[in-house]
Design an enzyme around this catalytic site. Structure first.
Site: not given
Ligand code: UN1
Length: 517
Positions: A269, A303
């Site tokens: 990821e 992310c």
């Molecule tokens: C991440 O930034 O690695 O969808 C995860 C989202 C959160 C998870 C982000 N539920 O922004």
């Protein structure tokens, strides 16, 4: 304890979570052991030292792996719904510790307190999901082509699952992996980011208590702390059939190649470069809320953060003006103070990357609409507080093609039909999250069609961040292709076995082959 830590009850939170001044960061549970170097955890909120951690040495790592491997032999034999019961109890303990853990997340990582609590809520939600899942680890049954035969498939636990997580979601991303892995009958070895080791220790303490109360081997959940060299031990280790890694694309490429070289599995990821398309049929008020939260939430360090807005030329000026006005309302400061919207970046290195990205955007021809800045002075002592910026840019800029983990939003203009916007949105190497703001059914459906967004997540009239745990989470292209969390993501934590049973008294062969002796 610093003034802020005292004022906001960090000391009490640390005590409740079993964190001392010096912590054993290698743990197979209650009986910690670690003998590596000391790692200091500083808060980006006020720059203060929170606590020290004794990291994992190579010898400690061996002990952890032995404990995990032994624990797997026991844990895999416990029926899945009973494993679900363990995860249910873990979820209960998280409910009891939500406030303390949320505060620690906010203080050690720097995200707003509300987002810290939200992160713990994601953990609770995935536990609930995993409990139900523990009774639904279904395989299929098939009709055999041979008489008196039965075929079916079943899922067995994989073994030791290695989890490498990033600083930006220091507790939730681990729990997405761990809660599923545990109901699947796997045991976990977790290396949290060296920037947020205390969050790792706090989670480990909570889960270890549950294991102890249920008289289960502590090796079911293991924690190792340290830098990338620990990650290297894990990725090279043939005893770990699955490595789940969250982080940069650069890191993911190394992990993928190392794990693939031993034919292990990896779940990646990695970086995103997420865009929201804003068409002439968009609701501007909703667009502004979605875009601003997406761009400045977690100080742009998700992310899933919104990095690009692709706006139709006919409404471009209106949307840009509304965004600039909204950015003037943002309050940047101590994230534990719930009046503030945006906290600090994680460290000085991140601040430098933010500054460099803004410089490069301008050098490539970008036009600043909202200035960036690094705050200084008493309230910003850590030096990590930056002002969210907006830059008018082109998708072809090198800097726009990169994921910069900071609150910088690029505005891009499109003309003509939504197909043009989709082409811009897809024209990056990353493929995590995407969104369209429109009340036009044709545009929305086209965006979700095969010819639409190429990302793992595609939303309509919602921003790019803040996904719910019930869906599979992850993305395509350089985002790595992995899926975590909801839907059928559990399947990657198990090995599939196809079984054919002959309950007749002859042995017919498949494909009609005759082989008489
Ligand atoms: C991440 O930034 O690695 O969808 C995860 C989202 C959160 C998870 C982000 N539920 O922004």
């Amino acid at each position: 304890m610093s003034t802020i830590a005292t004022q906001f009850g960090i000391k009490e939170a640390l005590t409740q979570l079993g964190i001392q001044e010096i912590n054993e960061g290698t743990s197979t549970g209650i009986n910690n052991f670690s003998s590596g170097e000391i790692l200091e955890s500083f808060s980006p909120v006020d720059g203060a030292l929170i606590a020290k951690v004794t990291t994992t040495s190579a010898a400690d790592y061996e002990k952890v792996m032995q404990a995990a491997t032994e624990a797997f032999k026991v844990f895999r034999l416990i029926p899945a719904p009973k494993r679900g019961e363990i995860v249910r109890q873990f979820g209960e303990k998280l409910r009891q510790n939500k406030e303390a853990l949320g505060k620690l997340v906010s203080y050690e990582m720097g995200k707003s307190l509300q987002e810290g609590y939200g992160e713990v809520q994601e953990m609770i939600d995935i536990c609930d999901f995993a409990v139900g899942l523990s009774r639904q680890l279904h395989g299929l049954t098939m009709h055999s082509e041979r008489p008196n035969h039965r075929m079916y498939e079943q899922y067995h636990p994989l073994g030791v699952v290695g989890i490498i997580s990033a600083f930006n979601f220091p507790v939730a991303v681990w729990s997405w992996n761990a809660a599923l892995a545990l109901v699947c009958g796997d045991v976990c070895v977790w290396k949290p980011s060296e920037k947020t080791p205390l969050c790792g220790i706090a989670c480990q303490n909570i889960l270890a208590q549950v294991l102890q109360e249920n008289k289960l081997p502590e090796g079911i959940s293991c924690l190792i702390t340290g830098d990338y060299t620990m990650g290297e031990l894990m990725t090279n280790d043939g005893r770990i059939p699955l490595i789940s890694a969250t982080g940069s694309t650069r890191m993911g490429k190394i992990v993928a190649q190392t794990v693939a070289a031993r034919l292990g599995k990896s779940l990646l990821e990695l970086g995103g470069n997420n865009a929201i398309i804003v068409t002439p049929d968009a609701d501007i008020k909703m667009t502004v809320i979605g875009a601003v939260f997406g761009a400045v939430g977690t100080a742009g360090q998700r992310c899933t953060s919104t990095r690009r807005l692709i706006i139709h030329e006919n409404i471009y000026d209106k949307v840009a003006a509304a965004l600039v006005a909204a950015y003037q309302q943002l309050r940047i400061g101590n994230p534990l103070d719930e009046n503030n919207h945006v906290g600090p970046l994680i460290d000085a290195d991140a601040v430098e990357k933010y500054n460099k990205a803004l410089e490069r955007a301008v050098a490539e021809g970008g036009k600043i609409l909202v200035n960036g800045d690094v705050f200084s002075g008493e309230d910003y002592e850590s030096g990590c507080y930056v002002k969210p910026a907006i830059v008018e840019a082109e998708n072809s800029f090198e800097i726009v093609q990169c994921e910069t983990f900071a609150p910088i939003l690029y505005l891009l203009k499109y003309s003509g039909t939504v197909e043009n916007a989709i082409a811009i949105q897809n024209n990056v190497v990353q493929g995590l999250s995407s969104a369209i703001m429109t009340n036009n059914l044709r545009e929305a459906e086209l965006f979700l069609s095969t010819a639409g967004s190429d990302c793992g997540i595609a939303n309509v009239n919602i921003g790019t961040s803040g996904a719910e745990i019930g869906g599979a989470f992850g993305g395509e292209k350089e985002t790595g292709g992995g899926r975590e969390s909801g839907s059928d993501a559990w399947k990657v934590y198990m090995r599939r076995q196809t079984n054919t049973i002959n309950y007749g008294s002859t042995l017919p062969l498949a494909q009609g082959i005759k082989f008489d002796l």
